[in-house]
Design a protein around this motif. Structure first.
Motif, PDB file in Angstrom:
ATOM      1  N   MET A  60       0.828  -1.143  -0.064  1.00  0.00           N
ATOM      2  CA  MET A  60       0.002  -0.094  -0.043  1.00  0.00           C
ATOM      3  C   MET A  60       0.754   1.202  -0.107  1.00  0.00           C
ATOM      4  N   THR A  61       0.569   2.265  -0.944  1.00  0.00           N
ATOM      5  CA  THR A  61       1.454   3.375  -1.009  1.00  0.00           C
ATOM      6  C   THR A  61       1.276   4.099   0.183  1.00  0.00           C
ATOM      7  N   THR A  62       2.403   4.854   0.627  1.00  0.00           N
ATOM      8  CA  THR A  62       2.143   5.940   1.735  1.00  0.00           C
ATOM      9  C   THR A  62       2.756   7.288   1.061  1.00  0.00           C
ATOM     10  N   ASP A  77      -1.513  -2.812  -4.607  1.00  0.00           N
ATOM     11  CA  ASP A  77      -2.290  -1.784  -5.443  1.00  0.00           C
ATOM     12  C   ASP A  77      -3.833  -2.054  -5.490  1.00  0.00           C
ATOM     13  N   PHE A  78      -4.140  -3.131  -5.028  1.00  0.00           N
ATOM     14  CA  PHE A  78      -5.722  -3.536  -5.061  1.00  0.00           C
ATOM     15  C   PHE A  78      -6.465  -3.214  -3.875  1.00  0.00           C
ATOM     16  N   PRO A  79      -6.640  -1.874  -3.562  1.00  0.00           N
ATOM     17  CA  PRO A  79      -7.317  -1.688  -2.417  1.00  0.00           C
ATOM     18  C   PRO A  79      -8.795  -1.679  -2.396  1.00  0.00           C
ATOM     19  N   THR A  80      -9.409  -1.931  -3.302  1.00  0.00           N
ATOM     20  CA  THR A  80     -11.165  -1.524  -3.299  1.00  0.00           C
ATOM     21  C   THR A  80     -11.449  -2.535  -2.236  1.00  0.00           C
ATOM     22  N   GLY A 131       3.014   7.412  -6.375  1.00  0.00           N
ATOM     23  CA  GLY A 131       3.824   6.174  -6.610  1.00  0.00           C
ATOM     24  C   GLY A 131       2.775   4.881  -6.689  1.00  0.00           C
ATOM     25  N   ALA A 132       1.608   5.179  -6.701  1.00  0.00           N
ATOM     26  CA  ALA A 132       0.386   4.043  -6.658  1.00  0.00           C
ATOM     27  C   ALA A 132       0.378   3.655  -8.584  1.00  0.00           C
TER      28      ALA A 132
END
Length: 471
Positions: free
Chosen positions: A1-3, A93-96, A22-23
């Motif tokens: 997960m991008t910060t 990167d699949f945060p849905t 960065g995402a």
């Protein structure tokens, strides 16, 4: 997960939106992040789900490339991005959220954006430079959410079913091992919680194994329904915007890539809103849950006591059972299995209602069907492994206790029916109940049988095998 605290600006139908620099996901995924805080469970929490959609996108790009719809450079980059996701990269990167509106559009676009942005990197471009590789025009070419999403979730369930069956088979083996271990332990069988006729503990545990063995075949029957897909149907099954031959070729590619026997539905307009396969497969999971729960009910009854219950078996002590009653140990592992099974049964009801809620050419409720089935396919293997490791493997039997209950049971009078008749047997049983006397003593007292004959008839080992019954 991008910060990342830096952002890039992307735009869609609704306007511009900031996305972490960065995402790999883009604007439509960001909208889903902003919109849906429902289950708090994310797509990235389930690797099989992410891998499944990468396989679908890989099959699509290979089919489109072969049909001349996408050039060599973009096809190669998109395919590489898909394979990297299949290998476990970029899942963060699949945060849905698992529960969402839009019939799965956020899931589909999440994948399209991640794959496109990784493909852009591979080609030497910056994230968001979609003029070189577009989430919609290239990664989603010849597709709609309405065919890519259901194909994805079907593959997800198929992959997760393998883990479920593996856990189930291990549990079956554990019950079978106990059946072998307890094969010589005589006990009383019961119907309606009343004494019935003798059996062995081994027969009881073998029966549990055989009962669950049926579910392996039932799961395999129902998972086959998930192999029919509607790729190439696009929006409503008419195939609008897909090149001729795409549906057949994409299905063939997906079968080759995954090793699963996928078949194209014969009527894509029918297949696009159809959720019948999910209902059937969910019912198979529910059936397994019902059986598991019943078995755990039995285990809790047989282990009840230890002084004032049946006390036929001992479950491994896993935790102190009370904050106020010293020495109490509860059957916590069967209890947690029961509760998991209740959840699966409840989820099946949700799936049924969601399947019924489809309207016209689409069922927009597929995300909740997906969430419920993935939850079931996660919880069931976990609880079966727990039940096996922390309960079944460590069960011991109280042999003397079981034998004494057989000797003192009224139920053994059933074995006398062929020798003294049902009427006399009933009288003996009634008198034994009223007086507290034993069946054995009453039969001798009334001179209905000789002691030698009675001893032979009431030998528990004879009662277990009708062919060995004394004539």
């Amino acid at each position: 997960m991008t910060t990342d605290k830096k952002f890039r600006v992307e735009s869609d139908l609704l306007g511009e939106l900031q996305v972490p620099q960065g995402a790999y996901y883009g604007v439509q995924t960001q909208r889903a992040i902003n919109n849906y805080h429902i289950s708090r469970k994310k797509m990235r929490d389930y690797p099989d789900y992410v891998i499944a959609i990468a396989y679908v996108k890989l099959a699509a790009i290979e089919a489109n490339h072969e049909l001349g719809q996408i050039n060599d450079e973009i096809s190669a980059a998109v395919a590489q991005a898909c394979r990297e996701i299949i290998d476990g990269k970029f899942h963060e990167d699949f945060p849905t959220d698992m529960v969402q509106g839009g019939a799965g559009t956020s899931v589909n676009m999440n994948a399209n954006e991640v794959i496109a942005n990784r493909a852009l990197e591979i080609m030497g471009h910056q994230k968001g430079e979609y003029q070189y590789c577009s989430p919609n025009d290239h990664v989603n070419c010849a597709q709609s959410t309405n065919d890519a999403y259901p194909s994805t979730i079907r593959l997800t369930f198929i992959r997760m079913n393998k883990n479920l069956v593996a856990s189930l088979q291990k549990l079956i083996a554990a019950f079978r091992a106990k059946g072998d271990e307890f094969k010589d332990v005589i006990k009383m069988g019961r119907t309606q919680l009343q004494d019935a006729v003798p059996m062995t503990s081994g027969q009881e545990f073998h029966a549990y194994a055989n009962n669950l063995e049926e579910e392996v075949a039932n799961l395999e029957r129902n998972v086959r329904l998930l192999h029919e897909i509607n790729m190439g149907g696009t929006a409503i099954g008419t195939g609008l915007n897909a090149a001729p031959g795409f549906a057949e070729l994409c299905t063939k590619k997906l079968a080759e890539l995954t090793g699963e026997p996928f078949e194209l539905a014969t009527d894509l307009v029918e297949a696009t809103p159809d959720t019948g396969a999910y209902v059937s497969y969910s019912s198979a999971l529910k059936r397994l849950a019902v059986k598991l729960s019943k078995i755990c009910n039995d285990l809790r009854l047989m282990a009840s006591g230890p002084r004032c219950g049946l006390n036929e078996i001992n479950l491994p002590p896993m935790a102190p059972g009370s904050s106020i009653m010293p020495g109490k140990v509860n059957p916590v592992i069967p209890e947690v299995t029961n509760q998991t099974c209740f959840k699966v049964i409840g989820n099946d009801t949700t799936i049924m209602i969601a399947a019924e809620a489809g309207q016209l050419q689409l069922n927009v409720m597929e995300p909740i069907i997906t969430e419920c089935l993935i939850e079931n396919l996660t919880w069931l293997p976990n609880v079966m492994d727990t039940l096996r490791e922390k309960c079944i493997d460590g069960i011991t039997v109280n042999k003397e206790r079981c034998l004494n209950m057989v000797r003192n049971s009224i139920g053994i009078v059933t074995a006398l029916n062929p020798y003294i008749g049902y009427k006399n047997s009933t009288k003996i049983a009634k008198e034994a109940l009223a007086t507290g006397g034993s069946v054995y003593d009453l039969v001798l007292e009334k001179k209905l049988l000789t002691k030698e004959k009675l001893d032979a008839i009431l030998d528990p080992s004879h009662m277990l095998d009708p062919e060995e019954m004394v004539k």
